[in-house]
Write a protein that holds these residues in place. Structure first.
Motif, PDB file in Angstrom:
ATOM      1  N   GLU A  76       0.828  -1.206   0.000  1.00 29.92           N
ATOM      2  CA  GLU A  76       0.000   0.000   0.000  1.00 29.92           C
ATOM      3  C   GLU A  76       0.861   1.255   0.000  1.00 29.92           C
ATOM      4  OE1 GLU A  76      -2.488  -0.567   3.372  1.00 29.92           O
ATOM      5  OE2 GLU A  76      -3.718  -2.122   2.410  1.00 29.92           O
ATOM      6  N   GLN A  77       1.984   1.211   0.735  1.00 23.65           N
ATOM      7  CA  GLN A  77       2.881   2.360   0.737  1.00 23.65           C
ATOM      8  C   GLN A  77       3.469   2.593  -0.650  1.00 23.65           C
ATOM      9  OE1 GLN A  77       6.179   2.030   3.451  1.00 23.65           O
ATOM     10  NE2 GLN A  77       6.937   4.074   3.024  1.00 23.65           N
ATOM     11  N   ALA A  78       3.851   1.509  -1.315  1.00 27.53           N
ATOM     12  CA  ALA A  78       4.416   1.639  -2.659  1.00 27.53           C
ATOM     13  C   ALA A  78       3.392   2.232  -3.628  1.00 27.53           C
ATOM     14  CB  ALA A  78       4.892   0.277  -3.150  1.00 27.53           C
ATOM     15  N   VAL A  79       2.149   1.754  -3.551  1.00 24.45           N
ATOM     16  CA  VAL A  79       1.104   2.272  -4.432  1.00 24.45           C
ATOM     17  C   VAL A  79       0.854   3.747  -4.149  1.00 24.45           C
ATOM     18  CG1 VAL A  79      -1.350   2.129  -5.002  1.00 24.45           C
ATOM     19  CG2 VAL A  79       0.005   0.040  -4.784  1.00 24.45           C
ATOM     20  N   ASN A  80       0.783   4.095  -2.857  1.00 21.43           N
ATOM     21  CA  ASN A  80       0.529   5.496  -2.489  1.00 21.43           C
ATOM     22  C   ASN A  80       1.656   6.406  -2.948  1.00 21.43           C
ATOM     23  OD1 ASN A  80      -1.899   4.869  -1.263  1.00 21.43           O
ATOM     24  ND2 ASN A  80      -1.001   4.611   0.754  1.00 21.43           N
ATOM     25  N   GLU A  81       2.897   5.943  -2.793  1.00 24.01           N
ATOM     26  CA  GLU A  81       4.023   6.768  -3.194  1.00 24.01           C
ATOM     27  C   GLU A  81       4.080   6.940  -4.715  1.00 24.01           C
ATOM     28  OE1 GLU A  81       7.556   5.211  -1.449  1.00 24.01           O
ATOM     29  OE2 GLU A  81       7.026   5.900   0.577  1.00 24.01           O
ATOM     30  N   MET A  82       3.782   5.886  -5.453  1.00 26.64           N
ATOM     31  CA  MET A  82       3.766   6.009  -6.907  1.00 26.64           C
ATOM     32  C   MET A  82       2.633   6.921  -7.365  1.00 26.64           C
ATOM     33  SD  MET A  82       6.362   4.494  -8.042  1.00 26.64           S
ATOM     34  CE  MET A  82       5.958   4.579  -9.788  1.00 26.64           C
ATOM     35  N   THR A  83       1.482   6.824  -6.698  1.00 27.27           N
ATOM     36  CA  THR A  83       0.361   7.710  -7.032  1.00 27.27           C
ATOM     37  C   THR A  83       0.731   9.159  -6.763  1.00 27.27           C
ATOM     38  OG1 THR A  83      -1.222   5.967  -6.510  1.00 27.27           O
ATOM     39  CG2 THR A  83      -2.059   8.234  -6.561  1.00 27.27           C
ATOM     40  N   ALA A  84       1.372   9.394  -5.588  1.00 22.30           N
ATOM     41  CA  ALA A  84       1.791  10.759  -5.259  1.00 22.30           C
ATOM     42  C   ALA A  84       2.798  11.284  -6.282  1.00 22.30           C
ATOM     43  CB  ALA A  84       2.397  10.780  -3.853  1.00 22.30           C
ATOM     44  N   TRP A  85       3.734  10.425  -6.678  1.00 21.12           N
ATOM     45  CA  TRP A  85       4.729  10.830  -7.688  1.00 21.12           C
ATOM     46  C   TRP A  85       4.041  11.188  -9.003  1.00 21.12           C
ATOM     47  CZ3 TRP A  85       5.854   8.131 -12.264  1.00 21.12           C
ATOM     48  CH2 TRP A  85       6.936   8.652 -12.999  1.00 21.12           C
ATOM     49  N   TRP A  86       3.072  10.371  -9.422  1.00 20.89           N
ATOM     50  CA  TRP A  86       2.356  10.623 -10.667  1.00 20.89           C
ATOM     51  C   TRP A  86       1.588  11.941 -10.605  1.00 20.89           C
ATOM     52  CZ3 TRP A  86       2.575   9.063 -15.442  1.00 20.89           C
ATOM     53  CH2 TRP A  86       1.503   9.294 -16.306  1.00 20.89           C
ATOM     54  N   GLN A  87       1.087  12.291  -9.388  1.00 25.58           N
ATOM     55  CA  GLN A  87       0.343  13.533  -9.213  1.00 25.58           C
ATOM     56  C   GLN A  87       1.252  14.755  -9.047  1.00 25.58           C
ATOM     57  OE1 GLN A  87      -2.079  12.556  -5.814  1.00 25.58           O
ATOM     58  NE2 GLN A  87      -3.669  11.597  -7.052  1.00 25.58           N
ATOM     59  N   GLY A  88       2.563  14.530  -9.051  1.00 28.79           N
ATOM     60  CA  GLY A  88       3.491  15.644  -8.993  1.00 28.79           C
ATOM     61  C   GLY A  88       4.053  15.953  -7.627  1.00 28.79           C
ATOM     62  N   TYR A  89       3.806  15.068  -6.640  1.00 25.75           N
ATOM     63  CA  TYR A  89       4.341  15.293  -5.304  1.00 25.75           C
ATOM     64  C   TYR A  89       5.726  14.664  -5.174  1.00 25.75           C
ATOM     65  CZ  TYR A  89      -0.440  16.552  -3.987  1.00 25.75           C
ATOM     66  OH  TYR A  89      -1.666  17.141  -3.901  1.00 25.75           O
ATOM     67  N   ASP A  90       6.603  15.350  -4.437  1.00 24.56           N
ATOM     68  CA  ASP A  90       7.947  14.828  -4.211  1.00 24.56           C
ATOM     69  C   ASP A  90       8.053  14.051  -2.907  1.00 24.56           C
ATOM     70  OD1 ASP A  90       9.004  15.861  -6.515  1.00 24.56           O
ATOM     71  OD2 ASP A  90       9.534  17.779  -5.593  1.00 24.56           O
ATOM     72  N   THR A  91       7.257  14.438  -1.919  1.00 26.97           N
ATOM     73  CA  THR A  91       7.355  13.812  -0.603  1.00 26.97           C
ATOM     74  C   THR A  91       6.014  13.932   0.090  1.00 26.97           C
ATOM     75  OG1 THR A  91       8.635  13.758   1.456  1.00 26.97           O
ATOM     76  CG2 THR A  91       8.110  15.928   0.555  1.00 26.97           C
ATOM     77  N   ARG A  92       5.951  13.413   1.311  1.00 31.80           N
ATOM     78  CA  ARG A  92       4.684  13.332   2.018  1.00 31.80           C
ATOM     79  C   ARG A  92       4.853  13.808   3.457  1.00 31.80           C
ATOM     80  NH1 ARG A  92       1.924   7.576   2.016  1.00 31.80           N
ATOM     81  NH2 ARG A  92       1.402   8.267  -0.079  1.00 31.80           N
ATOM     82  N   LEU A  93       3.825  14.476   3.969  1.00 33.05           N
ATOM     83  CA  LEU A  93       3.758  14.878   5.375  1.00 33.05           C
ATOM     84  C   LEU A  93       2.510  14.251   5.958  1.00 33.05           C
ATOM     85  CD1 LEU A  93       4.415  16.567   7.908  1.00 33.05           C
ATOM     86  CD2 LEU A  93       3.156  18.457   6.842  1.00 33.05           C
ATOM     87  N   GLN A  94       2.687  13.409   6.962  1.00 31.24           N
ATOM     88  CA  GLN A  94       1.564  12.742   7.621  1.00 31.24           C
ATOM     89  C   GLN A  94       1.354  13.366   8.996  1.00 31.24           C
ATOM     90  OE1 GLN A  94       3.418   8.764   6.750  1.00 31.24           O
ATOM     91  NE2 GLN A  94       1.289   8.193   6.322  1.00 31.24           N
ATOM     92  N   LEU A  95       0.171  13.930   9.197  1.00 34.34           N
ATOM     93  CA  LEU A  95      -0.173  14.594  10.445  1.00 34.34           C
ATOM     94  C   LEU A  95      -1.289  13.838  11.147  1.00 34.34           C
ATOM     95  CD1 LEU A  95      -0.429  18.299   9.191  1.00 34.34           C
ATOM     96  CD2 LEU A  95       1.546  17.201  10.259  1.00 34.34           C
ATOM     97  N   VAL A  96      -1.226  13.811  12.492  1.00 32.77           N
ATOM     98  CA  VAL A  96      -2.339  13.310  13.282  1.00 32.77           C
ATOM     99  C   VAL A  96      -2.663  14.385  14.313  1.00 32.77           C
ATOM    100  CG1 VAL A  96      -0.774  12.010  14.818  1.00 32.77           C
ATOM    101  CG2 VAL A  96      -3.216  11.478  14.782  1.00 32.77           C
ATOM    102  N   THR A  97      -3.918  14.782  14.404  1.00 28.56           N
ATOM    103  CA  THR A  97      -4.303  15.862  15.295  1.00 28.56           C
ATOM    104  C   THR A  97      -5.581  15.500  16.023  1.00 28.56           C
ATOM    105  OG1 THR A  97      -5.859  17.188  13.970  1.00 28.56           O
ATOM    106  CG2 THR A  97      -3.528  17.402  13.442  1.00 28.56           C
ATOM    107  N   SER A  98      -5.795  16.187  17.138  1.00 28.18           N
ATOM    108  CA  SER A  98      -7.086  16.073  17.812  1.00 28.18           C
ATOM    109  C   SER A  98      -8.131  16.818  16.989  1.00 28.18           C
ATOM    110  CB  SER A  98      -7.006  16.675  19.216  1.00 28.18           C
ATOM    111  OG  SER A  98      -6.900  18.091  19.145  1.00 28.18           O
ATOM    112  N   PRO A  99      -9.413  16.467  17.118  1.00 26.56           N
ATOM    113  CA  PRO A  99     -10.446  17.174  16.350  1.00 26.56           C
ATOM    114  C   PRO A  99     -10.462  18.677  16.607  1.00 26.56           C
ATOM    115  CG  PRO A  99     -11.332  15.137  17.252  1.00 26.56           C
ATOM    116  CD  PRO A  99      -9.965  15.315  17.856  1.00 26.56           C
TER     117      PRO A  99
END
Length: 299
Positions: A76-99
């Motif tokens: 799933e990580q590989a698919v997500n990273e390839m999708t992000a690359w195809w959409q023009g993203y270089d990297t990812r920021l994952q945030l978790v926050t309270s509502p």
């Protein structure tokens, strides 16, 4: 190995029921049974045993489960990273926050961050404050923002900003009323913050013993009830900036010392975060110099 077999196995291990597994995966129940048998044939081990109408993992199943989860997560990580690359993203920021953070200060922060970093894909999940540290520690998020510090030993919590707690009500409820009379006549909505409510409720009840309370565990729900005139509540100022500015809620003066509420930045203790996460942390520190909460004209 066929990934659909692993996905069926992991789902069945979580639900311990082949019928529920079939419903979740949109499969026929005989297909679930076939997938499990095929996987057991490939491995040479029995993975489940029946207990009444349910199933449970055998010792071999317990041993194989974390491996199956890792394979699926890697795919799933590989698919997500390839999708992000195809959409023009270089990297990812994952945030978790309270509502509360997600609906108060985060939108303005994200607007600024994405304008400065258009090639960073941002992924946001929300959790109750007590669970944010666990998500960061697990590696599922790079940065956490919560209204309580993390108790997980593999994380570091620092105060990002503090803001005062204020008594708020709908304008029609607050008109011409002192705070003790107001609390005596209306429901006090409690429990919407993980830190300050218990000691605050004790202090308020000493001043106004005729309290009627209603526990609400989310600030956004509390604010909606307040706007409808159903009670009053003590909330962090930053959480009601927009409602105060638009006149939907008003603050009520209180002649007793009220607590402050803190928002915490939670980072992993022993793991490096990507450049995008470091840039977001720098933005956070720039946005709250001196640990001061945003005011009515802030984000």
């Amino acid at each position: 190995m066929d990934l659909k077999l692993l996905r069926t196995f992991v789902t069945a291990a979580e639900l311990e029921n082949f019928h529920q597994t079939a419903e979740r995966l949109y499969l026929a129940q005989p297909t679930v049974t076939t997938h499990i048998r095929q996987l057991e044939h490939l491995l040479g081990f029995q993975l489940f045993e029946r207990v009444g109408k349910r199933v449970r993992l055998t010792p071999a199943g317990h041993r194989f489960l974390p491996h199956a989860r890792r394979v699926l997560a890697t795919y799933e990580q590989a698919v997500n990273e390839m999708t992000a690359w195809w959409q023009g993203y270089d990297t990812r920021l994952q945030l978790v926050t309270s509502p509360l953070v997600a609906t108060s200060v985060l939108p303005g922060l994200l607007k600024e961050f994405t304008q400065e970093n258009p090639r960073v894909e941002v992924i946001i999940t929300t959790e109750v404050s007590s669970a944010v540290g666990q998500v960061v520690a697990s590696g599922a998020a790079h940065v956490g923002l919560a209204r309580a510090p993390s108790t997980h030993p593999d994380t570091i919590s620092t105060v990002l900003y503090t803001d005062p707690v204020v008594l708020v009500a709908a304008p029609e409820n607050a008109a011409g009323a002192g705070w003790m009379d107001l609390i005596g006549r209306h429901l006090l909505l409690t429990g919407n913050h993980p830190i300050y409510w218990d000691p605050l409720l004790v202090a308020v009840s000493r001043r106004q013993p005729h309290l009627r309370t209603l526990a609400v565990d989310r600030v956004d729900v509390t604010k909606r009830l307040l706007e409808e005139g159903l009670g009053v509540s003590f909330l962090p100022l930053s959480s009601v900036v927009r409602e105060l500015a638009e006149g939907r809620l008003v603050t009520v003066p209180v002649d007793m010392e009220l607590p402050t509420a803190a928002t915490y930045l939670i980072l992993p203790q022993h793991r490096e975060v990507p450049d995008a996460a470091r840039q977001f942390v720098q933005l956070l520190k720039r946005s709250f110099p001196g640990g001061v909460a945003p005011g009515p004209q802030g984000r």
